[in-house]
Design a protein around this motif. Sequence first.
Motif, PDB file in Angstrom:
ATOM      1  N   CYS A  22       0.833  -1.203   0.000  1.00  0.00           N
ATOM      2  CA  CYS A  22       0.000   0.000   0.000  1.00  0.00           C
ATOM      3  C   CYS A  22       0.867   1.252   0.000  1.00  0.00           C
ATOM      4  N   TYR A  23       0.441   2.252  -0.767  1.00  0.00           N
ATOM      5  CA  TYR A  23       1.148   3.522  -0.720  1.00  0.00           C
ATOM      6  C   TYR A  23       0.964   4.107   0.676  1.00  0.00           C
ATOM      7  N   PRO A  24       2.044   4.592   1.303  1.00  0.00           N
ATOM      8  CA  PRO A  24       1.952   5.033   2.701  1.00  0.00           C
ATOM      9  C   PRO A  24       1.135   6.304   2.879  1.00  0.00           C
ATOM     10  N   ASP A  25       0.639   6.483   4.086  1.00  0.00           N
ATOM     11  CA  ASP A  25      -0.021   7.731   4.445  1.00  0.00           C
ATOM     12  C   ASP A  25       0.963   8.596   5.229  1.00  0.00           C
ATOM     13  N   ALA A  26       0.505   9.764   5.664  1.00  0.00           N
ATOM     14  CA  ALA A  26       1.396  10.725   6.312  1.00  0.00           C
ATOM     15  C   ALA A  26       1.994  10.176   7.605  1.00  0.00           C
ATOM     16  N   SER A  27       1.228   9.407   8.369  1.00  0.00           N
ATOM     17  CA  SER A  27       1.734   8.906   9.654  1.00  0.00           C
ATOM     18  C   SER A  27       2.927   7.976   9.457  1.00  0.00           C
ATOM     19  N   HIS A  28       2.904   7.170   8.417  1.00  0.00           N
ATOM     20  CA  HIS A  28       4.017   6.246   8.180  1.00  0.00           C
ATOM     21  C   HIS A  28       5.256   6.980   7.669  1.00  0.00           C
ATOM     22  N   LEU A  29       5.085   7.913   6.751  1.00  0.00           N
ATOM     23  CA  LEU A  29       6.244   8.640   6.230  1.00  0.00           C
ATOM     24  C   LEU A  29       6.858   9.553   7.285  1.00  0.00           C
ATOM     25  N   ALA A  30       6.031  10.147   8.121  1.00  0.00           N
ATOM     26  CA  ALA A  30       6.547  11.049   9.151  1.00  0.00           C
ATOM     27  C   ALA A  30       7.434  10.318  10.143  1.00  0.00           C
ATOM     28  N   ASN A  31       7.160   9.032  10.362  1.00  0.00           N
ATOM     29  CA  ASN A  31       7.909   8.252  11.351  1.00  0.00           C
ATOM     30  C   ASN A  31       9.047   7.432  10.740  1.00  0.00           C
ATOM     31  N   MET A  32       9.292   7.613   9.465  1.00  0.00           N
ATOM     32  CA  MET A  32      10.363   6.863   8.800  1.00  0.00           C
ATOM     33  C   MET A  32      11.718   7.477   9.174  1.00  0.00           C
ATOM     34  N   ASP A  33      12.639   6.659   9.669  1.00  0.00           N
ATOM     35  CA  ASP A  33      13.914   7.224  10.128  1.00  0.00           C
ATOM     36  C   ASP A  33      14.935   7.309   8.997  1.00  0.00           C
ATOM     37  N   ASP A  34      16.057   7.932   9.302  1.00  0.00           N
ATOM     38  CA  ASP A  34      17.081   8.182   8.284  1.00  0.00           C
ATOM     39  C   ASP A  34      17.613   6.894   7.681  1.00  0.00           C
ATOM     40  N   ASP A  35      17.827   5.872   8.513  1.00  0.00           N
ATOM     41  CA  ASP A  35      18.366   4.603   8.008  1.00  0.00           C
ATOM     42  C   ASP A  35      17.410   3.968   6.996  1.00  0.00           C
ATOM     43  N   ALA A  36      16.119   4.025   7.287  1.00  0.00           N
ATOM     44  CA  ALA A  36      15.136   3.444   6.365  1.00  0.00           C
ATOM     45  C   ALA A  36      15.122   4.216   5.051  1.00  0.00           C
ATOM     46  N   PHE A  37      15.157   5.534   5.125  1.00  0.00           N
ATOM     47  CA  PHE A  37      15.202   6.343   3.900  1.00  0.00           C
ATOM     48  C   PHE A  37      16.464   6.038   3.106  1.00  0.00           C
ATOM     49  N   ARG A  38      17.571   5.875   3.804  1.00  0.00           N
ATOM     50  CA  ARG A  38      18.836   5.617   3.129  1.00  0.00           C
ATOM     51  C   ARG A  38      18.782   4.301   2.352  1.00  0.00           C
ATOM     52  N   LEU A  39      18.101   3.308   2.892  1.00  0.00           N
ATOM     53  CA  LEU A  39      17.996   2.019   2.219  1.00  0.00           C
ATOM     54  C   LEU A  39      17.202   2.113   0.915  1.00  0.00           C
ATOM     55  N   THR A  40      16.339   3.096   0.816  1.00  0.00           N
ATOM     56  CA  THR A  40      15.572   3.259  -0.425  1.00  0.00           C
ATOM     57  C   THR A  40      16.380   3.925  -1.526  1.00  0.00           C
ATOM     58  N   GLY A  41      17.493   4.581  -1.156  1.00  0.00           N
ATOM     59  CA  GLY A  41      18.265   5.345  -2.135  1.00  0.00           C
ATOM     60  C   GLY A  41      17.824   6.791  -2.230  1.00  0.00           C
ATOM     61  N   MET A  42      16.913   7.195  -1.354  1.00  0.00           N
ATOM     62  CA  MET A  42      16.414   8.561  -1.340  1.00  0.00           C
ATOM     63  C   MET A  42      17.486   9.505  -0.817  1.00  0.00           C
ATOM     64  N   SER A  43      17.641  10.654  -1.453  1.00  0.00           N
ATOM     65  CA  SER A  43      18.604  11.644  -0.977  1.00  0.00           C
ATOM     66  C   SER A  43      18.140  12.216   0.354  1.00  0.00           C
ATOM     67  N   ARG A  44      19.081  12.795   1.095  1.00  0.00           N
ATOM     68  CA  ARG A  44      18.726  13.367   2.394  1.00  0.00           C
ATOM     69  C   ARG A  44      17.734  14.514   2.233  1.00  0.00           C
ATOM     70  N   SER A  45      17.930  15.337   1.200  1.00  0.00           N
ATOM     71  CA  SER A  45      17.030  16.482   1.013  1.00  0.00           C
ATOM     72  C   SER A  45      15.611  16.019   0.709  1.00  0.00           C
ATOM     73  N   LYS A  46      15.464  15.009  -0.137  1.00  0.00           N
ATOM     74  CA  LYS A  46      14.123  14.490  -0.428  1.00  0.00           C
ATOM     75  C   LYS A  46      13.507  13.839   0.805  1.00  0.00           C
ATOM     76  N   SER A  47      14.313  13.111   1.557  1.00  0.00           N
ATOM     77  CA  SER A  47      13.821  12.464   2.773  1.00  0.00           C
ATOM     78  C   SER A  47      13.287  13.504   3.748  1.00  0.00           C
TER      79      SER A  47
END
Length: 300
Positions: A163-188
Amino acid sequence: MLITQSIKLPPGYRHTDILAFHGRDEHSVSEMVAGNTLQKGIMWNGHPALLTIMFSGFQAHVQLHTDGATDSPGDAQALETMARHMLELTQPIEPFEAAHGDHPLIGDILVQQSGLLVAVCASPFEALTWAVTGQQISLRAAIALRRRLIQELGIRHSSGMYCYPDASHLANMDDDAFRLTGMSRSKSNTLRTISQAVLEQHLPLDAWLHSPPEQVPEIFSVLRSIKGVGPWTINYTLLRGYGWLDGSLHGDAAVRRAIRTLIQCSELDEKAAELWLQPFSPWRAILAAHLWQWLSGHEA
């Protein structure tokens, strides 16, 4: 919980445009297109849900199956409203085609692609976060980044669809999880900022669905105040999140490439592209959609 709706479609409705947009990820982790049917994993009132839209004749049969939720007043109407928004049954494409059908450069394109619809995301939040994800990278790279983000969060419907995430899930996503996706820090950081603003009710994305076109400058101003959100991101969000057809997508690399090809020009900066698009207001965004479609066939 299971809700079903049937929506009448107008003659000549191009459902293939809707299916093509949602079927762009060949891995089909959160959207799957098979024949004339779309299945999409979404969040519905905080619960994983599977949205199914099946096109048959002049009907769109819509079904929502939600895990762990019970019926609540207004769900059926909310589902119909969302489905009608995604299907874009009110886009003023005929006036646009009539106004510019004899244009020396785009007239033939409009004739060949008559009836082209711009698909809209299931929610403005999805449109805005998708736009941020796709900033300054190719469509193929953006699709892959979006897929990894969805998989990293791991929200799944009982059908197995992510499922595409809602705001509550993205707001609580930490830096390590974002890094695993390949997302840049600025986009994260931008995605977290947007999500937190939605949760704190400082960013009324859903309420803007009911705003008249005259409020677009105000919406633009509010979104522009968010660090990491620029004009292209806003205009793309207005198109994919709200079905607003006059955003100037001169910042889009594919739009500029299409214009260069049409006018036979080797270079075209954003300002020149903006000036070229200006006479097509109030339909600059639907023109961009035509240019995307035309370019994909022209470069094939």
